[in-house]
Write a protein that holds these residues in place. Structure first.
Motif, PDB file in Angstrom:
ATOM      1  N   GLN A  42       0.828  -1.204   0.000  1.00  0.00           N
ATOM      2  CA  GLN A  42       0.000   0.000   0.000  1.00  0.00           C
ATOM      3  C   GLN A  42       0.865   1.257   0.000  1.00  0.00           C
ATOM      4  O   GLN A  42       0.557   2.223  -0.705  1.00  0.00           O
ATOM      5  N   MET A  43       1.941   1.247   0.767  1.00  0.00           N
ATOM      6  CA  MET A  43       2.845   2.401   0.790  1.00  0.00           C
ATOM      7  C   MET A  43       3.522   2.571  -0.563  1.00  0.00           C
ATOM      8  O   MET A  43       3.676   3.694  -1.053  1.00  0.00           O
ATOM      9  N   ALA A  44       3.923   1.474  -1.183  1.00  0.00           N
ATOM     10  CA  ALA A  44       4.539   1.554  -2.511  1.00  0.00           C
ATOM     11  C   ALA A  44       3.552   2.116  -3.524  1.00  0.00           C
ATOM     12  O   ALA A  44       3.921   2.930  -4.376  1.00  0.00           O
ATOM     13  N   MET A  45       2.292   1.715  -3.426  1.00  0.00           N
ATOM     14  CA  MET A  45       1.274   2.257  -4.319  1.00  0.00           C
ATOM     15  C   MET A  45       1.071   3.751  -4.081  1.00  0.00           C
ATOM     16  O   MET A  45       0.889   4.511  -5.033  1.00  0.00           O
ATOM     17  N   GLN A  46       1.129   4.167  -2.831  1.00  0.00           N
ATOM     18  CA  GLN A  46       0.969   5.594  -2.531  1.00  0.00           C
ATOM     19  C   GLN A  46       2.116   6.402  -3.134  1.00  0.00           C
ATOM     20  O   GLN A  46       1.900   7.457  -3.730  1.00  0.00           O
ATOM     21  N   VAL A  47       3.328   5.917  -2.983  1.00  0.00           N
ATOM     22  CA  VAL A  47       4.483   6.622  -3.546  1.00  0.00           C
ATOM     23  C   VAL A  47       4.405   6.619  -5.075  1.00  0.00           C
ATOM     24  O   VAL A  47       4.663   7.642  -5.721  1.00  0.00           O
ATOM     25  N   LEU A  87       0.137  26.885  -5.938  1.00  0.00           N
ATOM     26  CA  LEU A  87       0.492  25.774  -6.824  1.00  0.00           C
ATOM     27  C   LEU A  87       1.892  25.252  -6.517  1.00  0.00           C
ATOM     28  O   LEU A  87       2.145  24.048  -6.607  1.00  0.00           O
ATOM     29  N   SER A  88       2.796  26.145  -6.139  1.00  0.00           N
ATOM     30  CA  SER A  88       4.157  25.707  -5.818  1.00  0.00           C
ATOM     31  C   SER A  88       4.179  24.883  -4.528  1.00  0.00           C
ATOM     32  O   SER A  88       4.987  23.962  -4.396  1.00  0.00           O
ATOM     33  N   PHE A  89       3.278  25.193  -3.575  1.00  0.00           N
ATOM     34  CA  PHE A  89       3.207  24.383  -2.359  1.00  0.00           C
ATOM     35  C   PHE A  89       2.737  22.970  -2.672  1.00  0.00           C
ATOM     36  O   PHE A  89       3.288  21.992  -2.156  1.00  0.00           O
ATOM     37  N   ILE A  90       1.734  22.859  -3.516  1.00  0.00           N
ATOM     38  CA  ILE A  90       1.232  21.539  -3.913  1.00  0.00           C
ATOM     39  C   ILE A  90       2.319  20.767  -4.651  1.00  0.00           C
ATOM     40  O   ILE A  90       2.556  19.580  -4.390  1.00  0.00           O
ATOM     41  N   PHE A  91       3.003  21.447  -5.561  1.00  0.00           N
ATOM     42  CA  PHE A  91       4.084  20.799  -6.313  1.00  0.00           C
ATOM     43  C   PHE A  91       5.193  20.318  -5.371  1.00  0.00           C
ATOM     44  O   PHE A  91       5.675  19.193  -5.489  1.00  0.00           O
ATOM     45  N   SER A  92       5.582  21.172  -4.431  1.00  0.00           N
ATOM     46  CA  SER A  92       6.647  20.809  -3.488  1.00  0.00           C
ATOM     47  C   SER A  92       6.249  19.615  -2.630  1.00  0.00           C
ATOM     48  O   SER A  92       7.060  18.711  -2.384  1.00  0.00           O
ATOM     49  N   TYR A  93       5.010  19.606  -2.155  1.00  0.00           N
ATOM     50  CA  TYR A  93       4.537  18.493  -1.332  1.00  0.00           C
ATOM     51  C   TYR A  93       4.580  17.185  -2.118  1.00  0.00           C
ATOM     52  O   TYR A  93       5.076  16.173  -1.620  1.00  0.00           O
ATOM     53  N   GLN A  94       4.051  17.207  -3.332  1.00  0.00           N
ATOM     54  CA  GLN A  94       4.035  15.988  -4.134  1.00  0.00           C
ATOM     55  C   GLN A  94       5.452  15.522  -4.474  1.00  0.00           C
ATOM     56  O   GLN A  94       5.733  14.320  -4.486  1.00  0.00           O
ATOM     57  N   TYR A  95       6.346  16.449  -4.738  1.00  0.00           N
ATOM     58  CA  TYR A  95       7.730  16.075  -5.031  1.00  0.00           C
ATOM     59  C   TYR A  95       8.362  15.435  -3.796  1.00  0.00           C
ATOM     60  O   TYR A  95       9.052  14.412  -3.897  1.00  0.00           O
ATOM     61  N   ASP A  96       8.127  16.032  -2.634  1.00  0.00           N
ATOM     62  CA  ASP A  96       8.696  15.512  -1.393  1.00  0.00           C
ATOM     63  C   ASP A  96       8.140  14.128  -1.086  1.00  0.00           C
ATOM     64  O   ASP A  96       8.866  13.251  -0.631  1.00  0.00           O
ATOM     65  N   LEU A  97       6.856  13.916  -1.352  1.00  0.00           N
ATOM     66  CA  LEU A  97       6.256  12.604  -1.114  1.00  0.00           C
ATOM     67  C   LEU A  97       6.788  11.570  -2.096  1.00  0.00           C
ATOM     68  O   LEU A  97       7.098  10.441  -1.713  1.00  0.00           O
ATOM     69  N   GLY A  98       6.925  11.938  -3.348  1.00  0.00           N
ATOM     70  CA  GLY A  98       7.342  10.979  -4.369  1.00  0.00           C
ATOM     71  C   GLY A  98       8.836  10.724  -4.426  1.00  0.00           C
ATOM     72  O   GLY A  98       9.267   9.602  -4.657  1.00  0.00           O
ATOM     73  N   TYR A  99       9.631  11.768  -4.222  1.00  0.00           N
ATOM     74  CA  TYR A  99      11.086  11.613  -4.400  1.00  0.00           C
ATOM     75  C   TYR A  99      11.901  12.078  -3.196  1.00  0.00           C
ATOM     76  O   TYR A  99      13.096  11.815  -3.135  1.00  0.00           O
ATOM     77  N   GLY A 100      11.279  12.755  -2.272  1.00  0.00           N
ATOM     78  CA  GLY A 100      12.003  13.273  -1.107  1.00  0.00           C
ATOM     79  C   GLY A 100      11.939  12.318   0.069  1.00  0.00           C
ATOM     80  O   GLY A 100      11.732  11.115  -0.077  1.00  0.00           O
ATOM     81  N   ASN A 101      12.093  12.873   1.257  1.00  0.00           N
ATOM     82  CA  ASN A 101      12.092  12.037   2.453  1.00  0.00           C
ATOM     83  C   ASN A 101      10.886  12.318   3.349  1.00  0.00           C
ATOM     84  O   ASN A 101      10.947  12.162   4.553  1.00  0.00           O
ATOM     85  N   LEU A 103       8.109  10.601   3.674  1.00  0.00           N
ATOM     86  CA  LEU A 103       7.657   9.387   4.350  1.00  0.00           C
ATOM     87  C   LEU A 103       8.526   9.059   5.553  1.00  0.00           C
ATOM     88  O   LEU A 103       8.013   8.614   6.587  1.00  0.00           O
ATOM     89  N   GLN A 104       9.849   9.287   5.454  1.00  0.00           N
ATOM     90  CA  GLN A 104      10.722   9.038   6.603  1.00  0.00           C
ATOM     91  C   GLN A 104      10.409  10.019   7.732  1.00  0.00           C
ATOM     92  O   GLN A 104      10.399   9.631   8.903  1.00  0.00           O
ATOM     93  N   ARG A 105      10.137  11.277   7.386  1.00  0.00           N
ATOM     94  CA  ARG A 105       9.794  12.262   8.420  1.00  0.00           C
ATOM     95  C   ARG A 105       8.452  11.928   9.066  1.00  0.00           C
ATOM     96  O   ARG A 105       8.282  12.051  10.281  1.00  0.00           O
ATOM     97  N   MET A 106       7.502  11.469   8.254  1.00  0.00           N
ATOM     98  CA  MET A 106       6.203  11.070   8.795  1.00  0.00           C
ATOM     99  C   MET A 106       6.361   9.862   9.723  1.00  0.00           C
ATOM    100  O   MET A 106       5.739   9.801  10.788  1.00  0.00           O
ATOM    101  N   LYS A 107       7.180   8.908   9.340  1.00  0.00           N
ATOM    102  CA  LYS A 107       7.422   7.723  10.163  1.00  0.00           C
ATOM    103  C   LYS A 107       8.057   8.122  11.483  1.00  0.00           C
ATOM    104  O   LYS A 107       7.656   7.639  12.547  1.00  0.00           O
ATOM    105  N   SER A 108       9.022   9.011  11.421  1.00  0.00           N
ATOM    106  CA  SER A 108       9.685   9.483  12.640  1.00  0.00           C
ATOM    107  C   SER A 108       8.700  10.199  13.561  1.00  0.00           C
ATOM    108  O   SER A 108       8.696   9.987  14.775  1.00  0.00           O
ATOM    109  N   GLU A 109       7.845  11.027  12.983  1.00  0.00           N
ATOM    110  CA  GLU A 109       6.838  11.743  13.769  1.00  0.00           C
ATOM    111  C   GLU A 109       5.843  10.761  14.386  1.00  0.00           C
ATOM    112  O   GLU A 109       5.449  10.899  15.543  1.00  0.00           O
ATOM    113  N   ALA A 110       5.448   9.748  13.630  1.00  0.00           N
ATOM    114  CA  ALA A 110       4.518   8.738  14.135  1.00  0.00           C
ATOM    115  C   ALA A 110       5.138   7.963  15.292  1.00  0.00           C
ATOM    116  O   ALA A 110       4.474   7.691  16.299  1.00  0.00           O
TER     117      ALA A 110
END
Length: 147
Positions: A42-47, A87-101, A103-110
């Protein structure tokens, strides 16, 4: 004679209980592995979804940025550039989710929440028990039988 028979029955019953316990453990381990596999998929599908969305949104963002910049220069109105900010905020978020870190920051926060803020995770009411489920089942079956 009865004592010998009783002793072998006890040993047989003990072996049977050990076998059942081992089978239950193996089954639980398999369930845990399967749940983890499903979570990873499921995580792979999300990414993958985020990366695919980024391709389309990136194209839209690029065309919109060029068009809005050209319109702002041509009409000499800097207000045309305002839509680029959200639009740049949306673009940055999607880039960070797809190619950035992200998910690691979310995991650490969780993990931090699980460790330090356990009270925020408690559901209202009490813990569900077998007895409470059985009571609800009996009430529901009476409801359906009465009708």
């Amino acid at each position: 004679m009865g004592f010998i028979f009783s002793k072998s029955m006890n040993e047989s019953m003990k072996k049977q209980q050990e076998l059942m316990l081992m089978n239950a453990r193996v089954q639980l381990e398999r369930q845990l592995i399967m749940q983890n596999e499903m979570r990873e998929r499921q995580m792979a599908m999300q990414v993958a979804w985020s990366r695919e969305f980024l391709k389309y949104f990136g194209t839209f963002f690029g065309i919109a940025t060029i068009s809005l910049t050209a319109g702002a220069i041509k009409r000499k109105k800097p207000a045309f550039l305002l839509p680029i900010v959200p639009l740049s905020f949306i673009f940055s978020y999607q880039y960070d989710l797809g190619y950035g870190n992200l998910l690691q920051r979310m995991k650490s926060e969780a993990e931090d929440i699980l460790e330090r803020e356990k009270s925020k995770l408690q559901l209202p009411g009490e813990m569900i028990t077998f007895e409470s489920l059985e009571k609800a089942r009996r009430e529901q079956s009476k409801f359906f039988i009465d009708k």
